[in-house]
Design an enzyme around this catalytic site. Structure first.
Site, PDB file in Angstrom:
ATOM      1  N   ASP A  98      27.965   0.416  26.723  1.00  0.00           N
ATOM      2  CA  ASP A  98      28.789  -0.477  27.519  1.00  0.00           C
ATOM      3  C   ASP A  98      29.531   0.366  28.546  1.00  0.00           C
ATOM      4  O   ASP A  98      30.122   1.397  28.207  1.00  0.00           O
ATOM      5  CB  ASP A  98      29.784  -1.224  26.621  1.00  0.00           C
ATOM      6  CG  ASP A  98      30.602  -2.231  27.412  1.00  0.00           C
ATOM      7  OD1 ASP A  98      29.999  -3.167  27.966  1.00  0.00           O
ATOM      8  OD2 ASP A  98      31.831  -2.065  27.486  1.00  0.00           O
ATOM      9  N   ASP A 106      26.788  -5.294  32.168  1.00  0.00           N
ATOM     10  CA  ASP A 106      26.952  -3.834  32.206  1.00  0.00           C
ATOM     11  C   ASP A 106      26.670  -3.218  30.840  1.00  0.00           C
ATOM     12  O   ASP A 106      27.214  -2.173  30.500  1.00  0.00           O
ATOM     13  CB  ASP A 106      28.353  -3.469  32.694  1.00  0.00           C
ATOM     14  CG  ASP A 106      29.448  -3.915  31.753  1.00  0.00           C
ATOM     15  OD1 ASP A 106      29.186  -4.796  30.899  1.00  0.00           O
ATOM     16  OD2 ASP A 106      30.569  -3.382  31.848  1.00  0.00           O
ATOM     17  N   HIS A 126      30.279  -6.874  44.575  1.00  0.00           N
ATOM     18  CA  HIS A 126      29.131  -6.944  43.676  1.00  0.00           C
ATOM     19  C   HIS A 126      27.931  -6.153  44.183  1.00  0.00           C
ATOM     20  O   HIS A 126      27.147  -5.648  43.381  1.00  0.00           O
ATOM     21  CB  HIS A 126      28.752  -8.405  43.421  1.00  0.00           C
ATOM     22  CG  HIS A 126      29.760  -9.116  42.570  1.00  0.00           C
ATOM     23  ND1 HIS A 126      29.795  -8.995  41.201  1.00  0.00           N
ATOM     24  CD2 HIS A 126      30.789  -9.925  42.900  1.00  0.00           C
ATOM     25  CE1 HIS A 126      30.786  -9.711  40.719  1.00  0.00           C
ATOM     26  NE2 HIS A 126      31.418 -10.287  41.732  1.00  0.00           N
ATOM     27  N   ASP A 182      25.998  -3.534  41.952  1.00  0.00           N
ATOM     28  CA  ASP A 182      24.550  -3.536  41.761  1.00  0.00           C
ATOM     29  C   ASP A 182      23.954  -2.161  42.030  1.00  0.00           C
ATOM     30  O   ASP A 182      23.056  -1.711  41.308  1.00  0.00           O
ATOM     31  CB  ASP A 182      23.885  -4.569  42.674  1.00  0.00           C
ATOM     32  CG  ASP A 182      24.108  -6.005  42.221  1.00  0.00           C
ATOM     33  OD1 ASP A 182      24.635  -6.214  41.098  1.00  0.00           O
ATOM     34  OD2 ASP A 182      23.752  -6.919  42.994  1.00  0.00           O
TER      35      ASP A 182
END
Length: 172
Positions: A72, A115, A85, A89
């Protein structure tokens, strides 16, 4: 075979006619079914299908023991919120590339969602070996990332580990 997790062997059909187009379309469909478009890692479903395929193939000579890592990204939401974003990405795509580079040929890496990532370590079950791999993986993933000219971000990763059969008799 594809639905059961068996890796698709390359078709190696390079023709300019309908057969070549069909082969190319089939390879592209298979890739779209298995791989996350952003990270080029296995999608969750394909990842778990591949583990089941490997478990079915396991013999006494080819150990069925394995470890699963659940990764994580810490504070990834900050990157999305602060830089957008599209930047998030790019970070995920780069981490996918680094993850692919870090795993061995018999291992597998996948994107669990958002993620979160998963890694299958074939034949690795002892705590010391798993810890060594986690250390190597953390070093690779936590290198600074250049996301814009003059702007770097540092990602931190939390890693959870479960080994078969010590921690459970199935993937769940």
């Amino acid at each position: 075979s594809v639905g059961k997790g068996e890796p698709l062997a390359a078709l190696n059909i390079r023709r300019a006619d309908e057969i070549g187009q069909l082969a190319q379309s089939f390879e592209q469909m298979e890739k779209n079914l298995r791989l996350d478009h952003l990270t080029q890692l296995l999608k969750r479903e394909a990842f778990f299908a591949q583990i089941e395929f490997r478990r079915r193939r396991a013999t006494d000579q080819m150990s069925g023991n394995y470890s699963l890592l659940f990764l994580d990204l810490d504070n990834f939401k900050f990157i999305n919120d602060h830089y957008g974003h599209a930047t998030g990405d790019r970070v995920l795509a780069e981490l996918g590339r680094r993850l692919q580079t870090a795993v061995r040929r018999d291992d597998a890496a996948g994107r669990y969602g958002g993620d979160e990532f998963i890694v299958y370590l074939h034949g690795v079950q002892y705590a010391e070996s798993v810890q060594q791999f986690c250390d190597k993986l953390r070093q690779a993933l936590e290198l600074p990332l250049n996301i814009h000219i003059g702007l770097q971000v540092q990602i931190r990763v939390s890693i959870g580990v479960a080994s078969y059969p010590q921690d459970g008799m199935d993937v769940d």
